[in-house]
Each structure stands twice: as C-alpha cells, then as structure tokens.
Write a protein that holds these residues in place. Structure first.
Motif, mmCIF file in Angstrom:
data_model
loop_
_atom_site.group_PDB
_atom_site.id
_atom_site.type_symbol
_atom_site.label_atom_id
_atom_site.label_comp_id
_atom_site.label_asym_id
_atom_site.label_seq_id
_atom_site.Cartn_x
_atom_site.Cartn_y
_atom_site.Cartn_z
ATOM 1 N N THR A 47 43.580 52.912 27.910
ATOM 2 C CA THR A 47 43.795 51.715 28.724
ATOM 3 C C THR A 47 45.110 51.030 28.329
ATOM 4 O OG1 THR A 47 41.438 51.396 29.111
ATOM 5 C CG2 THR A 47 42.828 49.448 29.340
ATOM 6 N N GLN A 92 39.652 49.369 34.572
ATOM 7 C CA GLN A 92 38.350 49.735 34.014
ATOM 8 C C GLN A 92 37.325 48.636 34.314
ATOM 9 O OE1 GLN A 92 38.737 50.825 29.892
ATOM 10 N NE2 GLN A 92 36.862 52.008 29.908
ATOM 11 N N ASP A 177 41.672 53.750 35.912
ATOM 12 C CA ASP A 177 41.075 53.748 34.576
ATOM 13 C C ASP A 177 39.568 53.899 34.698
ATOM 14 O OD1 ASP A 177 40.750 53.502 31.878
ATOM 15 O OD2 ASP A 177 41.664 51.512 31.708
HETATM 16 MG MG LIG Z 1 39.794 52.127 28.280
#
Ligand SMILES: [Mg+2]
Ligand SMILES: Nc1ncnc2c1ncn2[C@@H]1O[C@H](COP(=O)(O)OP(=O)(O)OP(=O)(O)O)[C@@H](O)[C@H]1O
Length: 246
Positions: A47, A92, A177
C-alpha cells in the motif's frame, strides 16, 4: 519507444517515526498498457508503494515518474491535479464519501478533473449515463442503488462503487489495492471482467495488488514486492498469508 507508464529510480520511503525504510527500490518500470500483479506479505509495503505512485506519499529521495511526469517534483497542488486527471485509484479502504450517493461517489473524479469529465461525456453522452453504465457492469443496478448513500451498502458493494469511480473518465493509470478481497467468486469474476475490458478500451496501465495469487495468471506480469524492494524483507510484521488462498 514510448516512455514507461511508471518508472521508479532509487526511491527511498520511510514513514514518520520509523527508523527503517519501508521502500528501498533501485528501479521498477511498468510499460504503457501493461497489467501488473504485485503480491507480498502483509505489512511489506504494498500500500505504501501505491501511495507513492499516486503521489499521496512523497519519498525522501528518488524519482517517481508517472506517464512521463516526475510527480515527486510537483507541488502538492500539482500532484493533486495530476492524480485527478490521470490516475484511477481503488483504495484498500475504498475512501468513499459517506454522505454522498453512489452516483455522486462514482462521479467524484469528474468534479476535480475537467479532463476526466470530458472523457466520460465523450464515452457515454453524459456523466450520469457514464456512472450508471459502470455501476451496471459491476452489478450495481436496481433497488435504487444509485441514490442510496454509500454508508448503507455492504463492503462488497462499496468495493464495486470504488471500482466504478476509479474507471470513470478513463484515466491512463489504474491503481488497485486488494480490490477483490471483499467480493464473492461470481462478483469477483464480473469485477475483473469490467476492469480488464475498460482498461483494454482505454489502453490504460494497471497496477493491481492482491494476496490472492490465484488471480495472477490473468495479468501480463506478476511480481513479488521483495523482488524490487530491498526493504521488503525487514518490514513484514503480519502473518505471511502469501501462500494462503486469501
Ligand atoms: Mg495494504
Ligand atoms: N500511515 C502510516 N504511518 C506510519 N506507518 C505506516 C503507515 N501506513 C503503513 N505504515 C507501516 O508501513 C509498513 C508497510 O505497510 P503497508 O500498509 O504498505 O503494507 P501492505 O503490504 O500494504 O500490508 P497489507 O497486505 O496488510 O495491506 C507497515 O509496517 C506499516 O505499519
């Protein structure tokens, strides 16, 4: 030969308060139109890498070239504008705006980028139609979905709204993500089909992070973060779910 879609050179990134680097990347290139799958254990910096590529986080040294622009050298404002114009992000944690409706969330990039707005209108006639087309392709139609605030959607539904938002106005680089982690198998399949067909039409480049290595065969290239990030080994604190089936 055209310039790469992404070129990292000698990038060092350290989170504030950390005494070690999270990213130490001598070189990493992605070619235009390439679809790249990146995997690695939890906490290894995936990330963080995507944040650096999106210009959300700035490295302490090194070059971050995206579509030929050195975004590390832009002002904050310049980076925000560049991101809005050229990058579609699926975070994410989705980062949907809770008080906006589904359609308003999808169209958010078009508020910040006249370029994305024009491209959406050119593709679908008007903005609303563009949002509805993308939403229907991820199965978000009926039951008044469009007008509902995103806060009362399931996690999987929110993930699909986030995908439609990343794709609206056909940005050249899509950064995703763990975009399929909350989707059941059927929805995951239609999600991937939408992603790939949109990307093919707009010839966009895709960087896709996932733990689920069953997906990697569908990409042009699969790479472990540790193959190009010299800091990846020292970081990972979480369970190594690399070999797990997500
Ligand atoms: Mg991550
Ligand atoms: N905002 C932040 N501030 C400080 N440290 C952070 C921040 N975000 C991430 N980190 C740290 O950086 C390291 C890498 O985190 P990152 O989120 O990039 O990992 P990841 O590979 O995406 O993990 P996961 O697979 O669990 O999503 C971790 O040690 C994490 O604690």
């Amino acid at each position: 030969m055209s310039s790469p879609a992404v070129r990292l050179s000698d990038v060092n990134f350290r989170w504030r308060g950390h005494d070690h680097l999270t990213l130490d990347i001598p070189a990493f290139d992605v070619q235009p139109g390439e679809r790249v799958f990146i995997h690695g254990p939890s906490g290894s910096g995936k990330t963080t890498l995507l944040n650096v590529l999106a210009g959300v986080a700035t490295p302490e040294r090194g070059g971050v070239e995206v579509l030929g622009e050195n975004i590390a050298a832009l002002s904050n404002r310049g980076r925000d504008g560049f991101r809005a114009d050229h990058i579609g992000l699926i975070f994410q944690m989705f980062n949907l705006v809770p008080y906006l409706s589904v359609v308003e969330n999808v169209l958010l990039p078009c508020r910040f980028s006249p370029r994305r707005r024009e491209r959406a209108v050119a593709a679908d006639g008007d903005l609303y139609s563009s949002a509805i087309r993308l939403l229907s392709e991820v199965g978000m139609v009926g039951s008044g979905f469009q007008r509902r605030p995103v806060s009362n959607l399931s996690v999987g539904q929110q993930q699909r709204v986030a995908a439609a938002r990343a794709l609206v106005g056909a940005p050249e680089l899509i950064i995703a993500d763990e975009p399929t982690s909350s989707l059941d198998a059927d929805v995951q399949e239609s999600f991937l089909q939408l992603l790939f067909s949109e990307i093919e039409q707009s010839r966009s480049t895709l960087l896709f992070v996932s733990h689920d290595r069953r997906l990697e065969g569908r990409f042009d290239r699969a790479v472990a973060l540790s193959e190009f990030n010299r800091a990846a080994g020292q970081e990972a604190g979480g369970p190594d779910v690399e070999s797990g089936a997500a």
